[in-house]
Scaffold this motif. Structure first.
Motif, PDB file in Angstrom:
ATOM      1  N   LEU A 104       0.688  -1.242   0.045  1.00 25.39           N
ATOM      2  CA  LEU A 104       0.012   0.023  -0.111  1.00 25.39           C
ATOM      3  C   LEU A 104       0.712   1.166   0.108  1.00 25.39           C
ATOM      4  O   LEU A 104       0.356   2.164  -0.490  1.00 25.39           O
ATOM      5  CB  LEU A 104      -1.057  -0.125   1.339  1.00 25.39           C
ATOM      6  CG  LEU A 104      -1.979  -0.986   1.361  1.00 25.39           C
ATOM      7  CD1 LEU A 104      -2.980  -0.859   2.556  1.00 25.39           C
ATOM      8  CD2 LEU A 104      -3.031  -0.588   0.060  1.00 25.39           C
ATOM      9  N   ILE A 164       1.841   1.772  -3.640  1.00 29.67           N
ATOM     10  CA  ILE A 164       0.720   2.184  -4.536  1.00 29.67           C
ATOM     11  C   ILE A 164       0.444   3.723  -4.170  1.00 29.67           C
ATOM     12  O   ILE A 164       0.143   4.360  -4.935  1.00 29.67           O
ATOM     13  CB  ILE A 164      -0.501   1.245  -4.266  1.00 29.67           C
ATOM     14  CG1 ILE A 164      -0.317  -0.333  -4.564  1.00 29.67           C
ATOM     15  CG2 ILE A 164      -1.532   1.862  -4.740  1.00 29.67           C
ATOM     16  CD1 ILE A 164      -1.106  -1.651  -4.235  1.00 29.67           C
ATOM     17  N   ILE A 201      -8.680   3.650  -5.356  1.00 30.28           N
ATOM     18  CA  ILE A 201      -8.181   2.412  -5.870  1.00 30.28           C
ATOM     19  C   ILE A 201      -7.128   1.467  -5.031  1.00 30.28           C
ATOM     20  O   ILE A 201      -7.168   0.255  -5.031  1.00 30.28           O
ATOM     21  CB  ILE A 201      -7.161   3.079  -7.079  1.00 30.28           C
ATOM     22  CG1 ILE A 201      -8.099   3.681  -8.212  1.00 30.28           C
ATOM     23  CG2 ILE A 201      -6.343   1.817  -7.677  1.00 30.28           C
ATOM     24  CD1 ILE A 201      -7.308   4.310  -9.151  1.00 30.28           C
ATOM     25  N   GLY A 202      -6.495   2.153  -4.219  1.00 29.52           N
ATOM     26  CA  GLY A 202      -5.584   1.486  -2.998  1.00 29.52           C
ATOM     27  C   GLY A 202      -6.417   0.672  -2.015  1.00 29.52           C
ATOM     28  O   GLY A 202      -6.248  -0.385  -1.900  1.00 29.52           O
ATOM     29  N   GLN A 203      -7.479   1.113  -1.793  1.00 29.37           N
ATOM     30  CA  GLN A 203      -8.505   0.373  -0.905  1.00 29.37           C
ATOM     31  C   GLN A 203      -9.324  -0.704  -1.554  1.00 29.37           C
ATOM     32  O   GLN A 203      -9.234  -1.937  -0.978  1.00 29.37           O
ATOM     33  CB  GLN A 203      -9.462   1.286  -0.204  1.00 29.37           C
ATOM     34  CG  GLN A 203      -9.011   2.208   0.984  1.00 29.37           C
ATOM     35  CD  GLN A 203      -8.623   1.316   2.166  1.00 29.37           C
ATOM     36  OE1 GLN A 203      -9.541   0.628   2.653  1.00 29.37           O
ATOM     37  NE2 GLN A 203      -7.449   1.213   2.269  1.00 29.37           N
ATOM     38  N   LEU A 204      -9.452  -0.519  -2.683  1.00 36.80           N
ATOM     39  CA  LEU A 204      -9.815  -1.632  -3.619  1.00 36.80           C
ATOM     40  C   LEU A 204      -8.995  -2.512  -3.850  1.00 36.80           C
ATOM     41  O   LEU A 204      -9.210  -3.915  -3.851  1.00 36.80           O
ATOM     42  CB  LEU A 204     -10.566  -1.050  -5.077  1.00 36.80           C
ATOM     43  CG  LEU A 204     -11.714  -0.111  -4.886  1.00 36.80           C
ATOM     44  CD1 LEU A 204     -11.889   0.489  -6.211  1.00 36.80           C
ATOM     45  CD2 LEU A 204     -13.115  -0.877  -4.279  1.00 36.80           C
ATOM     46  N   LEU A 205      -7.727  -2.457  -4.103  1.00 33.18           N
ATOM     47  CA  LEU A 205      -6.721  -3.286  -4.473  1.00 33.18           C
ATOM     48  C   LEU A 205      -6.305  -4.227  -3.117  1.00 33.18           C
ATOM     49  O   LEU A 205      -6.197  -5.407  -3.218  1.00 33.18           O
ATOM     50  CB  LEU A 205      -5.440  -2.637  -4.949  1.00 33.18           C
ATOM     51  CG  LEU A 205      -5.383  -2.131  -6.299  1.00 33.18           C
ATOM     52  CD1 LEU A 205      -4.179  -1.350  -6.439  1.00 33.18           C
ATOM     53  CD2 LEU A 205      -5.673  -3.325  -7.160  1.00 33.18           C
ATOM     54  N   GLU A 206      -6.487  -3.472  -1.989  1.00 25.28           N
ATOM     55  CA  GLU A 206      -6.380  -4.184  -0.592  1.00 25.28           C
ATOM     56  C   GLU A 206      -7.464  -5.096  -0.247  1.00 25.28           C
ATOM     57  O   GLU A 206      -7.145  -6.153   0.236  1.00 25.28           O
ATOM     58  CB  GLU A 206      -6.130  -3.230   0.635  1.00 25.28           C
ATOM     59  CG  GLU A 206      -5.978  -3.743   1.918  1.00 25.28           C
ATOM     60  CD  GLU A 206      -6.225  -2.745   2.990  1.00 25.28           C
ATOM     61  OE1 GLU A 206      -5.668  -3.073   4.096  1.00 25.28           O
ATOM     62  OE2 GLU A 206      -6.553  -1.508   2.778  1.00 25.28           O
ATOM     63  N   VAL A 241      -7.442  -7.789  -3.658  1.00 24.46           N
ATOM     64  CA  VAL A 241      -6.164  -8.608  -4.071  1.00 24.46           C
ATOM     65  C   VAL A 241      -5.113  -8.788  -3.097  1.00 24.46           C
ATOM     66  O   VAL A 241      -4.961  -9.972  -2.851  1.00 24.46           O
ATOM     67  CB  VAL A 241      -5.516  -7.653  -5.258  1.00 24.46           C
ATOM     68  CG1 VAL A 241      -4.288  -8.259  -5.765  1.00 24.46           C
ATOM     69  CG2 VAL A 241      -6.603  -7.255  -6.412  1.00 24.46           C
ATOM     70  N   LEU A 242      -4.892  -7.714  -2.275  1.00 18.06           N
ATOM     71  CA  LEU A 242      -3.819  -7.747  -1.465  1.00 18.06           C
ATOM     72  C   LEU A 242      -4.077  -8.673  -0.293  1.00 18.06           C
ATOM     73  O   LEU A 242      -3.221  -9.559  -0.133  1.00 18.06           O
ATOM     74  CB  LEU A 242      -3.157  -6.398  -1.217  1.00 18.06           C
ATOM     75  CG  LEU A 242      -2.604  -5.348  -2.104  1.00 18.06           C
ATOM     76  CD1 LEU A 242      -2.131  -4.092  -1.637  1.00 18.06           C
ATOM     77  CD2 LEU A 242      -1.523  -6.146  -2.624  1.00 18.06           C
TER      78      LEU A 242
END
Length: 348
Positions: free
Chosen positions: A215, A218, A279-284, A287-288
Motif C-alpha cells: 500500500l 501504491i 483504488i488503493g483500498q479496492l486493491l487491498e 487483491v492484497l
C-alpha cells in the motif's frame, strides 16, 4: 516434588529476569532472529530446488543486504527532501490557519487570537524539521561524542548480519532441539501450539506487513503520478497506518488533500488524489489481503498496538522486538485455556 508444570513456570520467570537484565545487549540477537524468521521460508524454498542450505541462506542474505542498502541509499535522502518541502510550505500553512481556520475556532470556542504567538511557533517547527531532515548527521554526531557508545553501536550493527546468517543456517535444527527440551508427553501439544503461534505471526508479519508495504508503494506512486510534492511522505504514512483497517486511508486522504490544496489550489488534482486512495483500498480488499494474508488468524490491530507499546514501556527497544511473538504466544495460550474451560465441569 518438582513437577513439569512448576519447572516450566520457573523457566519462564527466569527468562523474564534474564530478559530484563540483558536487554542492553539483546538487540542484535533479536533483530537477527526476526530476520532469520522472515527469511527461513524463502531459504527453504530455494533449498528445495536442490541447493545446499548454506547456498540458499547466502542467496537470502544477499537479497536482504540489497534491500537494506537500497533503503538507506534511496529512501532516507528522499524523506529528507520531503521534510524540506514541508519546511518551505510552513509559512503558507500558518498563514492560512491564522487567517481562515483560527477565526472560526475562536468564534465557537471563545479563544482569543492574540494568545497565539505564530512567529515563535513557526521558528520552532522550522527548527525541528530542519533537524529531522539531517537525522543521519545528527545520529552520527551524538554517537561519536562517546567513544564507548560508538564502539557499542558498531559492534551491535556488525553482529546483526552475523547472527542472521548463522540463525538461518541452523533454523530448522534449532526448532527440533527446542522441541526436544520439553517432556516427551507434552511434545505433541507443544508442537501444535508452536504451529499455531507461527500461523498467527506469519499472518501478521509475513502478511499484514507485506500489505502495508504494498500500500505504501501504491499510494506513493499514485500521488507521485498526480504530481504531489509530498507523495513519498504521505504514501508511507498512509501505508504504515494501514496496520489498523481503514485508518491508513483516512490519514492518507486527510494529509493528501491538505498537501494537494496548498500545492495546487485547484479542485481537480484533489479528485485525482482521492482516486488514488480509493483504488488503493479496492486493491487491498480484493487483491492484497486475500493474496498475502488469506484466511489466516491474525493479531487484532488493537492487540498489536498495545503489545508494541507495552513492550517498549517495559523493556525498551528489546521489548518492541519481542512484543509480537509474545502477544502471539499469549493469544494461543488463552485460546487453549478458554477451550479447556469450556470442556471443564465448572463451565457445564
Amino acid at each position: 516434588m518438582i513437577t513439569a508444570r512448576n519447572l516450566l513456570i520457573s523457566l519462564g520467570l527466569l527468562c523474564l529476569v534474564l530478559l530484563y537484565l540483558l536487554q542492553p545487549i539483546l538487540m542484535p540477537f533479536l533483530v537477527g532472529m526476526l530476520l532469520a524468521y522472515l527469511g527461513d521460508p524463502l531459504a527453504d524454498a530455494i533449498e528445495s530446488k536442490g541447493l545446499s542450505r548454506r547456498i540458499a541462506v547466502s542467496i537470502v542474505f544477499l537479497i536482504f543486504s540489497i534491500l537494506f542498502l537500497g533503503l538507506i541509499l534511496f529512501l532516507i535522502p528522499l524523506l529528507g527532501r520531503q521534510l524540506e518541502v514541508i519546511r518551505e510550505m510552513l509559512p503558507l500553512l500558518i498563514k492560512v490557519f491564522k487567517e481562515q481556520a483560527l477565526p472560526v475556532i475562536a468564534q465557537y470556542t471563545g479563544l482569543e487570537i492574540g494568545q497565539f504567538d505564530f512567529e515563535t511557533i513557526q521558528k520552532a517547527l522550522s527548527g525541528h524539521l530542519k533537524q529531522a531532515g539531517s537525522i543521519a548527521s545528527l545520529l552520527i554526531r551524538e554517537i561519536s561524542q562517546s567513544g564507548m557508545a560508538l564502539v557499542s553501536f558498531v559492534v551491535n550493527l556488525g553482529l546483526i548480519p552475523v547472527v542472521t546468517f548463522y540463525m538461518l543456517v541452523d533454523w530448522d535444527h534449532l526448532k527440533i532441539k527446542l522441541l526436544n527440551l520439553f517432556p516427551r508427553k507434552y511434545q505433541a501439544k507443544t508442537e501444535q501450539m508452536a504451529m499455531e503461534c507461527d500461523e498467527v505471526l506469519s499472518a501478521f508479519i509475513k502478511g499484514q506487513l507485506l500489505v502495508m508495504l504494498a500500500l505504501s508503494v501504491i499510494y506513493a506512486t499514485g500521488l507521485w503520478l498526480v504530481g504531489l510534492k509530498l507523495a513519498l511522505l504521505v504514501g508511507l504514512l498512509a501505508g504504515l497506518a494501514s496496520i489498523v483497517p481503514y485508518l491508513g486511508a483516512i490519514i492518507g486522504i486527510g494529509a493528501g488533500l491538505a498537501a494537494g490544496w496548498f500545492q495546487f489550489t485547484d479542485w481537480l488534482p484533489l479528485v485525482w488524489i482521492l482516486s488514488v486512495f480509493i483504488i488503493g483500498q479496492l486493491l487491498e480488499s480484493f487483491v492484497l489481503t486475500p493474496l498475502l494474508v488469506g484466511d489466516k488468524i491474525g493479531l487484532h490491530p488493537v492487540t498489536v498496538i498495545f503489545a508494541i507499546m507495552a513492550g517498549g514501556q517495559l523493556f525498551g527497544f528489546t521489548g518492541v522486538l519481542i512484543a509480537l511473538p509474545v502477544a502471539a504466544v499469549i493469544m494461543v495460550l488463552l485460546r487453549h485455556v478458554h477451550d479447556y474451560y469450556k470442556d471443564s465441569e465448572m463451565y457445564s
